[in-house]
Write a protein that holds these residues in place. Structure first.
Motif, PDB file in Angstrom:
ATOM      1  N   ARG A 218       0.863  -1.197   0.000  1.00  0.00           N
ATOM      2  CA  ARG A 218       0.000   0.000   0.000  1.00  0.00           C
ATOM      3  C   ARG A 218       0.891   1.236   0.000  1.00  0.00           C
ATOM      4  N   ILE A 219       0.670   2.059  -1.006  1.00  0.00           N
ATOM      5  CA  ILE A 219       1.595   3.158  -1.284  1.00  0.00           C
ATOM      6  C   ILE A 219       0.832   4.473  -1.316  1.00  0.00           C
ATOM      7  N   LEU A 220       1.458   5.522  -0.747  1.00  0.00           N
ATOM      8  CA  LEU A 220       0.900   6.872  -0.756  1.00  0.00           C
ATOM      9  C   LEU A 220       1.856   7.794  -1.505  1.00  0.00           C
ATOM     10  N   PHE A 221       1.309   8.496  -2.504  1.00  0.00           N
ATOM     11  CA  PHE A 221       2.080   9.498  -3.252  1.00  0.00           C
ATOM     12  C   PHE A 221       1.572  10.873  -2.832  1.00  0.00           C
ATOM     13  N   VAL A 288       5.843   8.177  -1.099  1.00  0.00           N
ATOM     14  CA  VAL A 288       6.690   8.936  -2.023  1.00  0.00           C
ATOM     15  C   VAL A 288       6.289  10.399  -1.922  1.00  0.00           C
ATOM     16  N   ILE A 289       7.253  11.262  -1.608  1.00  0.00           N
ATOM     17  CA  ILE A 289       6.984  12.680  -1.367  1.00  0.00           C
ATOM     18  C   ILE A 289       7.535  13.474  -2.541  1.00  0.00           C
ATOM     19  N   HIS A 315      10.100   6.040   3.243  1.00  0.00           N
ATOM     20  CA  HIS A 315       9.836   7.372   2.685  1.00  0.00           C
ATOM     21  C   HIS A 315      10.853   7.666   1.589  1.00  0.00           C
ATOM     22  N   ILE A 316      10.349   7.973   0.385  1.00  0.00           N
ATOM     23  CA  ILE A 316      11.215   8.337  -0.737  1.00  0.00           C
ATOM     24  C   ILE A 316      10.913   9.783  -1.117  1.00  0.00           C
ATOM     25  N   GLY A 317      11.895  10.647  -1.007  1.00  0.00           N
ATOM     26  CA  GLY A 317      11.729  12.049  -1.367  1.00  0.00           C
ATOM     27  C   GLY A 317      12.247  12.317  -2.775  1.00  0.00           C
ATOM     28  N   LEU A 318      11.476  13.092  -3.550  1.00  0.00           N
ATOM     29  CA  LEU A 318      11.862  13.486  -4.905  1.00  0.00           C
ATOM     30  C   LEU A 318      11.997  15.000  -4.954  1.00  0.00           C
ATOM     31  N   THR A 319      13.081  15.496  -5.509  1.00  0.00           N
ATOM     32  CA  THR A 319      13.231  16.942  -5.637  1.00  0.00           C
ATOM     33  C   THR A 319      14.228  17.265  -6.738  1.00  0.00           C
ATOM     34  N   ALA A 320      14.055  18.445  -7.321  1.00  0.00           N
ATOM     35  CA  ALA A 320      15.061  18.969  -8.247  1.00  0.00           C
ATOM     36  C   ALA A 320      16.046  19.851  -7.504  1.00  0.00           C
ATOM     37  N   THR A 321      15.607  20.344  -6.334  1.00  0.00           N
ATOM     38  CA  THR A 321      16.403  21.345  -5.613  1.00  0.00           C
ATOM     39  C   THR A 321      16.400  21.022  -4.127  1.00  0.00           C
TER      40      THR A 321
END
Length: 798
Positions: A218-221, A288-289, A315-321
């Motif tokens: 079970r995954i939350l985006f 996934v954040i 917890h997986i964080g995604l960012t360009a900055t």
């Protein structure tokens, strides 16, 4: 058989591939040859562009479809066995491969990054290449992957819709590293990927593989902009189908497996509003954040409470900055980035659009302005007596003439380069965005008459403008063309066809600057979007020179005892809205009802509005993105000299190459790849001299100080020497027409045989007839070569 007589391809076919098959590698599923993994850097020349060389590996070996495990670089037998090793190692670094080989057909040089084979580099015979199982065992041992995970998690396939789309090489690295980290039990993961490089698609493939392998059920985006959630659900995440839902405040359904949500939809100021608490703390096993550099990075934020509540999940964080300030730290929460793919690398690989910077400075910004004693603004406010500088402009004081001049420079640029280029004008606040909209409307009456939406203000406080956001993003929708904004379009706006970004906002936050630049970095081949222009009125692009612009994030957050949070540094993400000289509140950032972030405000203050002050352009210059990823700040002619002399140290060297070149166009293209901006050179040099020169005279004049001739002068010199008396009939007519074409357009067009299909050649005869007038293609090419020699005869003997 003499190996020395064989080509590189023959060496591969007769020696390398059979050695792999003998070692147990499946040629259909585990061996890929000539694997191109970059798109080739886009090289911009004036209004034209070309692609640089793509990176291509001779062999990439796979243990399974997801995981490249080895690289082989092959050379012909004139090379030593290890001559391809350094090239192969560079490819291996990019593709995240641990086992690297070089071969010339005699055997292999094996470079083992794991050291498990016994030493770093070893020479192997052709019949001693390692088997797939051997390399895979070493790989898993080195990576610390338990055997029980290799069949389920690590080898779980990507989603394949049959269209041929597959992850790019850097996405593959990010996906594989993440899946392996999860398999090893890592709970906090940070991926840093430049805007436009497909973070959401990468996240989808990570989730797909973990979900399909049942490692995560079970995954939350999570995202903080409604448009991001909707784009994700309808595009990249669509394959999840009926297993996916979007959380709203109205109802909670716990029967789904993939959940997408706004932070704001599941949290609030009171417990009753915290919808996320309707789920048990262990309900989700993966979160996934998206864009985790914003509110979720703050330790005391309500959004961080969601992550703390579901603490047991990965917890997986995604960012360009990645955001690192004294109050905010991604690295403190997630740890160092598991993988980073930067803007610079994306441009170098050809997956992101390069940019040109037009920097415009006004005298009032540079020199400052002071009111006369007792001077009032146009609303009757007494102006405080002090010197107002660029930091104050559009924040504390407005000059109507300056607003008009910015709008005029934007209009002038668009009229010269294309009036329907999607353009975002970043203003200081909502009031500034409205004033800019008015100025642009008044300067573009014909375009506005065609459609009133040619210029729109798109800000968080105004529904009419926000309703046009999708049309601005949509490449098929011509209007709006120009969007004036403040904060609303800084992030979360996938405007792939945006070709002009205007900065009339004072920006000191590197995070915000990177996000704004990211609005232009996407490429859209179908709509001829290969590069973009940044027009800077506030010296913002000086941040390009900052060592942190494209470097690795540095953790500067220091956890501190309980106490008040210091105010944000000047220039960080704050904004204001002003009406008639006074400020008023605007919707909160990310309000669910607005769908996308609005404009954060400070305490009200007076903003003076002054009319009747003369404002002039003090300096204007164009800067170019060089091959090293840095902006070229020297003069264009000096930069050209530097580029050309790397290739041709002396005039003699250049003349020799030019004379013996089969096609002059090849040298012109080669210099383009070295960084020569042909169209801009012509604009600079030819306009000053008052006549058109071809590439040859541009180079010899600028680089070697030779007196230039115009194209017409060169053509006339050929005519004076009675060059055409050697030819008769159609052949003579063709050569005369080629000479006229040269005078009109230069050397490149006449070297393309397709020119014979155009007027006036088509009036003389069909292309095959014209070529036959010279006795066939070799005769035509010989005559063309002779014509070129005649054109440059004086220069060649100089």
């Amino acid at each position: 058989m003499n190996k020395k007589s064989l080509s590189e391809q023959d060496i591969c076919t007769k020696y390398v591939t059979p050695a792999l098959e003998q070692a147990g590698w499946d040629i259909h599923s585990q061996i890929r040859q000539e694997v191109t993994f970059t798109a080739g850097r886009i090289i911009v020349r004036g209004r034209l562009h070309t692609r640089g060389v793509k990176r291509r590996a001779d062999y990439v070996l796979y243990r399974q479809k997801n995981q490249p495990i080895a690289i082989i670089e092959a050379k012909d037998n004139h090379h030593a066995i290890g001559d391809g090793m350094q090239q192969a190692l560079a490819y291996a670094d990019a593709l995240d491969v641990l086992f690297v080989f070089s071969s010339n057909g005699d055997g292999f040089l094996f470079h083992d990054k794991t050291g498990l084979s016994g030493q770093v580099e070893t020479e192997l015979s052709l019949d001693n290449f390692p088997s797939p199982d051997t390399l895979w065992q070493w790989y898993c041992q080195h990576q610390g992957i338990a055997e029980q995970h290799t069949q389920t998690v690590v080898q779980a396939p990507y989603y394949d819709d049959g269209s041929g789309r597959s992850p790019r090489y850097y996405q593959t690295v990010a996906i594989n590293r993440t899946v392996e980290a999860v398999a090893k039990g890592q709970q906090r993961i940070l991926l840093v990927m430049a805007t436009g490089t497909g973070k959401t698609y990468t996240a989808f493939q990570i989730i797909w593989r973990l979900w399909k392998s049942r490692q995560k059920k079970r995954i939350l985006f999570l995202a903080d902009r409604n448009i991001l959630v909707d784009q994700t659900k309808n595009n990249d995440f669509k394959p999840f189908g009926q297993a996916m839902t979007k959380i709203s405040k109205r109802q909670i359904n716990k029967s789904y497996e993939i959940y997408l949500s706004l932070y704001q939809a599941v949290s609030g100021n009171e417990d009753a509003q915290n919808i996320y608490k309707q789920f048990s703390p262990d309900f989700f096993d993966l979160i996934v954040i998206d864009e985790c550099h914003r509110g979720s990075a703050k330790e005391d934020s309500a959004w961080r409470e969601i992550l703390a509540y579901f603490n047991s999940a990965t917890h997986i964080g995604l960012t360009a900055t990645p955001k690192e300030t004294k109050d905010t730290s991604n690295i403190e929460y997630f740890g160092d980035p598991l993988y980073t793919y930067s803007l610079k690398q994306g441009i170098e690989d050809g997956f992101l659009a390069p940019y040109k910077v037009v920097r415009v400075d006004f005298d009032i910004d540079l020199q400052g302005w002071r009111p006369t004693k007792g001077q009032k603004d146009k609303y009757g406010n007494l102006i405080e007596d002090r010197i107002y500088n660029q930091k104050d402009i559009d924040k504390n004081i407005v000059f109507d003439e300056r607003t008009y001049l910015v709008a005029w420079k934007i209009t002038e640029f668009l009229q010269r380069t294309g009036e329907y280029q999607k353009t975002i004008v970043f203003c200081n606040d909502i009031d500034h965005a409205e004033r800019m909209r008015q100025a642009l409307v008044n300067l573009n009456p014909e375009r506005v008459k065609e459609n009133r939406k040619y210029v729109m203000r798109i800000t968080g406080d105004e529904n009419e403008g926000k309703a046009e956001l999708d049309n601005f993003i949509n490449p098929e929708s011509r209007y709006p063309v120009i969007a004036t904004t403040s904060k609303l379009m800084t992030t979360g706006v996938d405007a792939k066809t945006c070709k002009l970004i205007v900065l009339d906002q004072r920006i000191q936050s590197m995070t915000e600057f990177k996000q704004i630049i990211g609005r232009g970095t996407r490429i859209d081949e179908d709509y001829d979007k290969h590069w973009f222009t940044i027009m800077d009125f506030k010296k913002v692009t000086e941040l390009f020179a900052d060592k942190d612009f494209d470097g690795d994030p540095v953790q500067i957050y220091i956890p501190k005892p309980e106490g008040p949070i210091d105010p944000p540094e000047d220039g960080e993400e704050t904004d204001t809205a002003t009406v008639a000289g006074k400020e008023h509140p605007t919707p909160a950032d990310g309000d669910e009802n607005t769908g996308i972030g609005g404009d954060e405000i400070k305490e009200p203050r007076i903003k003076y509005v002054v009319k009747g002050v003369e404002v002039n352009v003090a300096a204007e210059r164009v800067q170019y993105l060089g091959a090293d990823g840095k902006l070229i700040t020297e003069s264009l002619t000096d930069y050209t000299k530097q580029c050309v002399k790397k290739q041709f140290a002396t005039l003699k060297d250049f003349l020799k190459s030019w004379t013996h070149a089969e096609r002059k166009t090849a040298i012109i293209e080669e210099l383009s790849e070295q960084g020569v901006f042909w169209d801009d050179l012509r604009d600079n040099v030819c306009k000053k001299l008052g006549y058109e020169m071809d590439a040859f005279d541009l180079i010899t004049h600028i680089v070697y100080d030779q007196p230039p001739l115009s194209r017409k002068e060169r053509a006339d010199n050929v005519k004076k020497r009675d060059y055409f008396s050697h030819y008769q009939g159609a052949a003579k007519q063709v050569l005369e027409a080629l000479l006229e074409k040269y005078a009109d357009t230069g050397i490149e067009p006449i070297e393309d045989v397709k020119i014979l299909t155009l007027d006036p050649f088509s009036e003389i005869g069909a292309p095959i007839e014209l070529i036959n007038a010279f006795g066939g293609k070799p005769g035509y090419q010989q005559a063309l070569k002779a014509l070129e020699n005649a054109l440059y005869q004086t220069a060649q003997t100089a």
